[in-house]
Design an enzyme around this catalytic site. Structure first.
Site: not given
Ligand code: HEA
Ligand code: HEA
Ligand code: CU
Ligand code: CUA
Lengths: 539, 290, 392
Positions: A171-172, A452, A79, A144, A304-305, A257, A333, A108, A255, A270, A259, A330
């Site tokens: 590709s990327s 999780r 997923h 993942w 931080h992860h 990634e 923004k 282009d 990380h 924007s 962003y 952030t």
């Molecule tokens: C961009 C990234 C992205 C997106 C878009 C989503 C979208 C969603 N994620 Fe995802 N998710 C991750 C990135 C993302 N996730 C990552 C990185 C993890 C961590 C994996 C790990 O632990 O290694 C995770 C893990 C994760 C978990 C935790 C699993 C676990 O820890 O065991 C769960 C559980 O609820 C979850 C749920 C969902 C749901 C319900 C959506 C929904 O938003 C999805 C909605 C979209 C659709 C449903 C598709 C379109 C519609 C259809 C296909 C029609 C059919 C629909 C029906 C029959 C109702 N995700």
């Molecule tokens: C689009 C993806 C995205 C983005 C934008 C962010 C944004 C941020 N993430 Fe997140 N993060 C993930 C995707 C993302 N993360 C994913 C996928 C994981 C889990 C991966 C995995 O384990 O599978 C993760 C996990 C993750 C962890 C690890 C947790 C753990 O596993 O124990 C941490 C810890 O520090 C973290 C921190 C942050 C912080 C500080 C930001 C900051 O950039 C957020 C900044 C924004 C704000 C703070 C809000 C707006 C700000 C204001 C309004 C200003 C004023 C505010 C103050 C001064 C308080 N993230």
């Molecule tokens: Cu991070």
């Protein structure tokens, strides 16, 4: 071979290659390639979403009802891999392809043939990755994040998954090189860097991130491969290696990634917010600097992860402080978006609704991120559903919302048809409500102690999981609705013809060309005029 | 193809080769993966087929580009795009190597000392690996791969360093000659460069044979063997690729390609070769000497 | 211009939206088990405090930011006939909203740093590093925990309780609600004394696990080949439950942690008891058992140790985990089976139990499998047989 850009002199703008194979398999046209990327991303979104639906189905109530634990882990892993690399990233590349040349007045992309290759690697790579579901031992099931030694226990899938990741990386990187070359080399005369739309800016920065980190990821998975198949000891303590080494390398990629997945989304919003606020983007230059600052910081916060792996104390402190810092740019923004709305003359067409929901929901996700940045508290949050809630708030209501909003915003330009505003609004409200039912309760689950990546949970977590699942199904259904809307718009059913400008408040080059955008838009040498642009940054 | 087109940015109409490339890549990947998983297969036939397709693709694609280039289809702006493409590609390669150098740094400065009981590794050493010293070079407390000896940096590796440095110089001479329009001279110095590159590769192979047959130093020799062979191995592959590219531009020179004022293909290969060279310097210092 | 777009709808929609997000935010700090646990150690209280501080800060910022946005959505709508202002920057405003968050973060950094110091290098009120009173080594296995009391010489495995284990099988037909502490119960809990500084050493045998009891306020990874150090001092007698918190394979969700914190006297008694039991176990290992006793004991051992893979029904989960019901080995030579269980099978999930279970337990489990289901061996294996093979 005739000459595309020259052809625009005397032929009509709209000559497309004839025949399916030539039009799609061999295309060099940035719009067609953009379309391919978008269709592919949507397909993968459905695939990844379908896996998520099985996850939510199994978690609907305690006890195992549908899948074996090992398969559950495969679902979680795939997923995430599919959503991240198959849906969100390609969708943004699709936008980049479609919009960047139009926004900067280029004929282009800079390297059109390579552009075709960047796309056509993806379907092959994902077919290979998905085929692991049918192999002995199934798909990768170590999350993942692919942590060793667990991932090394998988069956045959490791080699396929690693090679698929190599292909995605290639590709990327090619896609990113193309974006950089296009933006740096192909801008129309008078399109200075500080006149570029913010979407172009954020993509430029994203492309640098991609080139810097995809090779690192490729290296990391290569080490997994050799550890598993060739007896190296990178992640094996007995040989002098360390499993945690993988985590450092992975998150050095991982990380940035995340962003990579949010910066283009910042760019899209924007563009949208000023249009519907009928007001120039507030603080254009600081938006550019903030994006760059976020990108820079993203390289120095990775651990931080890994607060709970037992890093030396100094390391924990450093990574805590550095991570907290990301809130500053952030925040800039977020404040700028709000200030753009301030004293505007707002209307609330569908793209704007998504933008408003994004600002709120992304900020909530950002706040939980900030909470997790506090290392001693992250000892509690880590690897619980609190994290799952955090990253879905930033990824789904951040990145995916941007993709959806961007489609509503630009689809009239792409197809020449106006989508149905009524259906679009239904889609929005349905999604905005259900996504909160889906992910908000996961905060509570995490705080209450639910780890999780578990297929089954103790009964105290039952109620919120049920809510989350119901929200999940509702959100999934809403996306079916989205697909219907998109198809209807492409076909022109129940829609009106779009004007060239489409939105009353729209500014920027793309709104000065016809809708639908002709197959070939600009020829080079044509200077753009300041009054066509959204940002002419004069202080 | 109109000759007036030179003032326009050239946008090709069709791309035949990418899809061939993707098929080649997929064949290679699937072939390699099934081979690695198989207990019985002895030759990765599918993988070789994939390589063949990729080589076919590369030649086809480049032939097209070269033809266009020689027909003056590209203007200066296209040239800039190509340059940017190459520069950022090399940057991505830098990051790829950085990953392995980073791993080397980490194991030497973090994991091995911890296993040996330094700093936070106190209990690791006393509870799990009592008696392990944690000094580099090492194949770890589990003595993975058994006893091994090191390669003396001041024999073959030093020779190789000199060879590669020299090749960078000869290549630069060739480049200057090209700018001056002295084609004969260019070809001579290019051939010299290729020969130096080939000699490097020859000695590298020698060294590997020595390591495997006499020193018991293999890919399986714990973390030392892992980092040693992965770093030098990937570098060796890049040298091979670079040498092939040098050969190609030598042939193109002989065929009369390239002009003093425009010779992007030549420069791209030169950049790549210098990059490979710099990586080697890093290897020589961090892998062999220190 | 596109005329189909009307804008007057927002007031209602915006309103709903406000209510909606506020609703969620206000419930975020409601009492009933929604929030982080306060826990029973000093550290966990500090963590809870920090969590709440940051939460409130975020909430206040959220109210301000969203408030401004919603105000502007209501007041600066086109449908109210406003014209858009055209300002596009204000250096003053931008400096303010860069500097204020920086100050907030610095303020938060202080207590966070302090908490981290308390966790990583704790000192007493005089600034002396506190000393540890005892050390327990925790080893993660797929999928159980092993606890070694390094000072007492006590050592045992801790596995998901058989009741939960049976109920959690796919299609078991048992309602989890009917199982006490479903998935959060083990056969042998960790027992520790209250008010004692306990050093906990963490490592793992196979893959990375993570040892987490929420009430103690921290989790720490157990990494194969490395030992991580953590410490705790529990202030309150009671039973505390947690789970493995790092994905460790198929049964990651099924390796809970239970810690019983006893008063110092009770703990001392427990230690004596354990030592007594070790003597008993030694006697058991050396004595002859009746087949019936073996089968009864064996069923218990089987369900807690073997059923994870081979299933309570003995059917296993082919092809990964073979059925023992009808297995050639189980119906064949005793020695062969003892070897399989004592030494495990290299390269498969079948681990070696020789070092993990007592000889009598192994003998019992094997006897049970040879008499259970449709198996026909119907013989008995004595602890001495196991010992013989072990030492061979
Ligand atoms: C961009 C990234 C992205 C997106 C878009 C989503 C979208 C969603 N994620 Fe995802 N998710 C991750 C990135 C993302 N996730 C990552 C990185 C993890 C961590 C994996 C790990 O632990 O290694 C995770 C893990 C994760 C978990 C935790 C699993 C676990 O820890 O065991 C769960 C559980 O609820 C979850 C749920 C969902 C749901 C319900 C959506 C929904 O938003 C999805 C909605 C979209 C659709 C449903 C598709 C379109 C519609 C259809 C296909 C029609 C059919 C629909 C029906 C029959 C109702 N995700
Ligand atoms: C689009 C993806 C995205 C983005 C934008 C962010 C944004 C941020 N993430 Fe997140 N993060 C993930 C995707 C993302 N993360 C994913 C996928 C994981 C889990 C991966 C995995 O384990 O599978 C993760 C996990 C993750 C962890 C690890 C947790 C753990 O596993 O124990 C941490 C810890 O520090 C973290 C921190 C942050 C912080 C500080 C930001 C900051 O950039 C957020 C900044 C924004 C704000 C703070 C809000 C707006 C700000 C204001 C309004 C200003 C004023 C505010 C103050 C001064 C308080 N993230
Ligand atoms: Cu991070
Ligand atoms: Cu052990 Cu998860």
């Amino acid at each position: 071979m005739s000459h595309a850009a020259v052809a625009t002199h005397d032929h009509d703008h709209d000559h497309k290659p004839k025949g399916f194979v030539k039009r799609w398999l061999m295309t060099t046209n940035h719009k067609d390639i953009g379309t391919l990327y978008l269709i592919f991303a949507l397909t993968m979104f459905i695939f990844g979403g379908a896996l998520a639906m099985i996850i939510r189905l199994e978690l609907f109530q305690p006890g195992l009802q549908f899948v074996q634990p090992d398969f559950f882990n495969q679902l979680t892993t795939m997923h995430a891999l599919i959503m991240v690399f198959g849906a969100v990233m390609p969708a943004f590349v699709g936008f980049a392809n479609w919009m960047i040349p139009i926004m900067i007045g280029a004929p282009d992309m800079a390297l059109p043939r390579m552009n075709n290759w960047s796309f056509w690697i993806l379907p092959f790579a994902f077919t290979m990755l998905a085929s692991t579901f049918f192999m002995d031992g199934g798909a990768p099931a170590a999350g993942w994040t692919l942590y060793p030694p667990l991932v090394l226990q998988g069956g045959q899938n490791l080699a396929y998954a690693v090679f698929a990741i190599h292909m995605l990386g290639i590709s990327s990187i090619m896609g990113a090189i193309n974006v950089i070359a296009t933006i740096m080399n192909m801008r129309a005369p008078n399109m200075g860097y500080l006149k570029m739309p913010l979407f172009v800016w954020t993509w430029l920065i994203t492309a640098f991130l991609l080139i810097a980190v995809m090779p690192v990821f490729a290296g990391a998975v290569t080490m997994l491969l050799t550890d598993h198949y060739f007896g190296t000891s990178f992640f094996n303590a007995a040989g002098g290696g360390d499993p945690v080494l993988f985590q450092h390398i992975f998150w050095f990629f991982g990380h940035p990634e995340v962003y990579i997945m949010i910066l283009p989304s910042f760019g899209i919003f924007s563009e949208i917010i000023p249009t519907f606020a009928r007001k120039p983007l507030f603080g254009y230059v600081s938006m550019v600097y903030a994006s760059a600052a976020i990108a820079f910081l993203s390289f120095i916060v990775w651990a931080h992860h890994m607060f709970s792996v037992g890093m030396p104390f100094g390391g924990e402190l450093y990574f805590m402080y550095a991570t907290m810092l990301i809130s500053i740019p952030t925040g800039v923004k977020v404040f700028n978006w709000v200030s753009t709305m301030w004293k505007g003359a707002m209307t609330f067409e569908t793209p704007m609704l998504w933008a408003i929901a994004f600002v709120i929901l992304f900020t909530i996700g950002g706040f939980s991120g900030l909470m997790m940045a506090i290392a001693p508290v992250d000892f509690q949050y880590h690897d619980t559903y609190f994290i799952v809630a955090h990253f879905h708030y930033v990824l789904v209501s951040g990145s995916v919302f941007a993709i959806i909003a961007g489609v509503y915003y630009w689809i009239p330009k792409w197809t020449g048809n106006m989508y149905s505003e009524r259906l679009g609004k239904i889609h929005f409200w349905w999604s905005a409500i259900s996504i909160n039912v889906l992910f908000f309760p996961q905060h509570f689950l995490g705080l209450a102690g639910m780890p999780r990546r578990i297929p089954d949970y103790s009964t105290q977590f039952a109620e919120f999981n049920m809510w989350s699942s119901i929200g999940g199904f509702a959100f999934g259904l809403a996306q079916i609705f989205f697909i219907i809307i998109v198809i209807r718009t492409i076909k022109g059913k129940g829609t009106t013809k779009a004007t060239d400008r489409v939105w009353e408040g729209a500014k920027g080059l793309e709104w000065f060309i016809p809708s639908p955008a002709p197959h070939h838009t600009f020829q080079d040498g044509e200077a753009v005029k300041d009054e066509q642009l959204a940002h002419v940054s004069t202080h | 193809m109109s000759n007036t087109s030179n003032d326009q940015y050239y946008v090709p109409h069709l791309a035949r080769w990418p899809i061939v490339g993707s098929i080649g890549m997929t064949l290679t990947a699937v072939g390699a993966a099934t081979f690695m998983n198989s207990e019985t297969a002895t030759t990765p036939v599918l993988m070789y087929l994939g390589f063949a397709v990729i080589i076919f693709m590369v030649f086809g694609w480049f032939a097209e580009v070269i033809k266009e280039s020689e027909n003056n289809v590209y203007n200066a702006q296209v040239d800039t795009s190509f340059r940017m493409g190459m520069v950022w590609f090399i940057f991505s390669e830098v990051m790829f190597f950085a990953c392995f150098f980073g791993a080397l740094w980490y194991v030497r400065n973090m994991s091995v000392p911890w296993l040996g009981g330094e700093g936070t590794g106190l209990f690791t050493n006393s509870e799990l690996w009592a008696g392990y010293e944690g000094v580099w070079p090492t194949n770890g407390p589990g003595d993975i791969g058994g006893k091994f000896e090191l390669i003396d940096p001041y024999h073959l590796p030093l020779v190789n360093t000199i060879l590669l440095m020299a090749s960078s110089i000869t290549l630069t001479i060739a480049h200057h000659a090209l700018v001056d329009g002295a084609r004969k001279k260019v070809i001579g110095w290019l051939i010299a460069t290729v020969v130096l590159g080939a000699a490097f590769l020859f000695f590298q192979v020698e060294e590997y044979i020595e390591a495997y047959q006499h020193l018991d130093l293999t890919l399986r020799s714990g973390i030392y063997g892992s980092t040693f062979f992965m770093l030098t191995g990937f570098h060796g592959m890049h040298v091979t690729l670079g040498a092939i590219m040098l050969t190609v531009i030598t042939i193109r020179m002989i065929r009369g390609h390239f002009k003093p004022e425009s010779h992007f293909g030549f420069e791209a290969v030169a950049w790549y070769w210098h990059f490979v060279d710099v990586v080697w310097l890093g290897l020589f210092i961090f892998v062999y000497i220190i | 211009m596109n005329k189909t777009i009307k804008s007057c709808k927002l007031s209602r929609e915006g309103f709903l939206f406000t209510i909606f997000s506020l609703l969620f935010f206000s419930s975020a700090h409601a009492e009933y088990g929604l929030n982080l646990t306060k826990g029973v150690t000093e550290f966990s209280n500090e963590v809870y405090g920090l969590h709440m501080i940051v939460f409130w800060i975020c909430l206040v910022i959220a109210v301000l930011v969203f408030g401004a946005m919603i105000y502007s959505m209501i007041m600066h709508r086109k449908s109210r006939g406003v014209t858009a202002a055209q300002f596009s920057h204000s250096t003053k405003a931008e400096i303010i909203w860069t500097v204020i968050p920086i100050i907030i973060l610095i303020v938060v950094a202080f207590p966070s740093t302090e908490a981290l110091i308390n966790m990583e290098s704790p000192t007493d009120p005089d600034g002396e590093r506190i000393t540890m009173d005892m050390t327990i080594k925790v080893t993660g296995y797929q999928w159980k925990w092993k606890y070694d009391y390094l000072d007492e010489g006590i050592s045992f495995l801790s596995t998901l309780s058989s009741e939960s284990n049976i109920a959690r099988q796919l299609g078991s037909g048992i309602n989890p609600e009917d199982v006490d502490n479903y998935l959060l119960d083990v056969d042998n809990p960790l027992v520790i004394p209250v008010d004692t500084n306990i050093r906990i050493l963490l490592t793992a045998d196979d893959v990375i696990h993570s040892w987490w009891v929420p009430a103690f306020g921290w989790k720490r990874d157990a990494i194969p080949g490395f030992v991580n150090e953590a410490w705790t001092n529990v202030k309150k007698v009671g039973t505390y439950r947690g789970q493995c918190a790092e994905l460790c394979g198929k049964d990651h969700g099924f390796m809970p942690i239970v810690v019983i914190v006893k008063s110092k006297e009770d703990y001392a008694n427990w230690v004596n008891d354990q030592k007594g039991q070790q003597v008993v176990a030694e006697i058991k290992n050396n004595s002859e058992w009746t087949q019936n006793d073996l089968i009864n004991k064996g069923k218990e051992v089987y369900n807690s140790q073997c059923a994870l893979c081979h299933q309570a029904s003995g059917q296993g989960m082919p092809p990964a985990f073979p059925a023992l019901d009808g297995s050639v080995i189980v119906n064949g030579s005793i020695d062969e089976q003892i070897k399989t269980v004592v030494f495990g099978k290299e390269g498969t999930a079948m681990e070696s139990f020789g070092g993990k279970l007592s000889e009598s337990d192994i003998a019992a489990a094997i006897t049970y499998t040879r008499n259970a289901w449709s198996n026909t061996a119907k013989d008995a294996v004595q602890p001495q047989d196991v010992k013989r093979i072990k030492n061979s």
